[in-house]
Design a protein around this motif. Structure first.
Motif, short mmCIF file in Angstrom:
data_model
loop_
_atom_site.label_atom_id
_atom_site.label_comp_id
_atom_site.label_asym_id
_atom_site.label_seq_id
_atom_site.Cartn_x
_atom_site.Cartn_y
_atom_site.Cartn_z
N HIS A 44 73.31 -14.00 168.70
CA HIS A 44 73.89 -13.98 167.40
C HIS A 44 75.16 -13.77 167.27
CE1 HIS A 44 72.99 -9.86 168.42
NE2 HIS A 44 73.82 -9.50 167.45
N SER A 104 71.62 -18.97 163.79
CA SER A 104 71.93 -17.81 164.20
C SER A 104 73.28 -16.88 163.40
CB SER A 104 72.65 -17.71 165.56
OG SER A 104 71.61 -18.34 166.82
N CYS A 105 73.21 -17.46 162.13
CA CYS A 105 74.31 -16.81 161.13
C CYS A 105 73.52 -16.44 159.70
CB CYS A 105 75.20 -17.93 160.98
SG CYS A 105 76.06 -18.67 162.25
N ARG A 162 80.42 -19.00 162.12
CA ARG A 162 79.60 -20.13 161.89
C ARG A 162 80.23 -21.68 162.45
NH1 ARG A 162 78.35 -18.72 155.63
NH2 ARG A 162 77.06 -16.82 156.04
N GLU A 164 68.16 -18.98 158.83
CA GLU A 164 67.90 -17.67 159.57
C GLU A 164 67.62 -16.80 158.65
OE1 GLU A 164 69.96 -14.07 161.85
OE2 GLU A 164 70.99 -16.16 162.21
N THR A 177 67.15 -20.14 168.83
CA THR A 177 68.50 -18.85 168.83
C THR A 177 68.30 -18.38 167.34
OG1 THR A 177 70.05 -20.20 168.45
CG2 THR A 177 69.59 -19.59 170.71
N GLY A 178 68.68 -17.14 167.35
CA GLY A 178 69.07 -16.14 166.22
C GLY A 178 68.11 -15.08 165.53
N LYS A 179 66.66 -15.50 165.85
CA LYS A 179 65.80 -14.45 165.41
C LYS A 179 65.27 -13.46 166.50
CE LYS A 179 64.46 -14.07 161.78
NZ LYS A 179 65.12 -13.14 160.84
#
Length: 170
Positions: free
Chosen positions: A48, A71-72, A81, A100, A150-152
């Motif tokens: 992130h 991821s934002c 971003r 996300e 990705t991201g969580k």
């Protein structure tokens, strides 16, 4: 690994115990976690920040990558971003931009902000529904490719408007 082994030795932990612990360790859930191995790999990572996203992509080497990028989160870090878009364009063969944690921000605007960093020559698609974005990646993947989501990571919810929470697990 080396840092953990060095610390264990400093704490006078017996070498046989250290070896056992290293052999049992399977990784940290949600951090470069392989959730599918065949016919293609699916990896989940919490990445992130620009640094963690770059490292996640680099760790996969030259493998063909389908990147599900969300991821934002909303209401913060807007500066990163387009940077995420640039990073994905550099390392990913296909990019699926998704939702996300939008909180009270428009998820489409977040995706647009990320897309701004992707050069016109790079193909990407936007799928706001994260579940559908992951399904789309799995439909597109070919044997030997890797999908990285990705991201969580292990976040248990997608955070929405007015404090709403959608139970979630990548």
């Amino acid at each position: 690994w080396l840092a953990a082994i060095s610390l264990a030795k400093q704490l006078d932990i017996k070498e046989e115990i250290i070896k056992r612990a290293v052999n049992k360790f399977t990784g940290i859930r949600g951090r470069m976690e392989t959730v599918v191995k065949e016919p293609f790999e699916v990896i989940v990572d919490y990445a992130h920040t620009p640094e963690s996203l770059t490292q996640a992509y680099q760790a996969l080497g030259k493998k063909s990558k389908i990147c599900v990028l969300g991821s934002c989160g909303g209401g913060r870090d807007q500066w990163k971003r387009p940077v995420f878009g640039e990073i994905a364009a550099k390392y990913c063969d296909q990019i699926i931009l998704t939702n996300e944690d939008p909180y009270d921000e428009d998820p489409q605007q977040i995706i647009n902000d990320i897309a701004y960093g992707i050069k016109e020559s790079k193909k990407y698609e936007a799928v706001i529904d994260r579940r559908e974005a992951i399904r789309q990646a799995m439909r597109q993947a070919k044997p030997g490719e890797v999908i990285i989501i990705t991201g969580k990571g292990t976040d248990p919810y997608i955070m929405g408007p007015k404090g709403s929470k959608l139970p979630w697990d990548d």
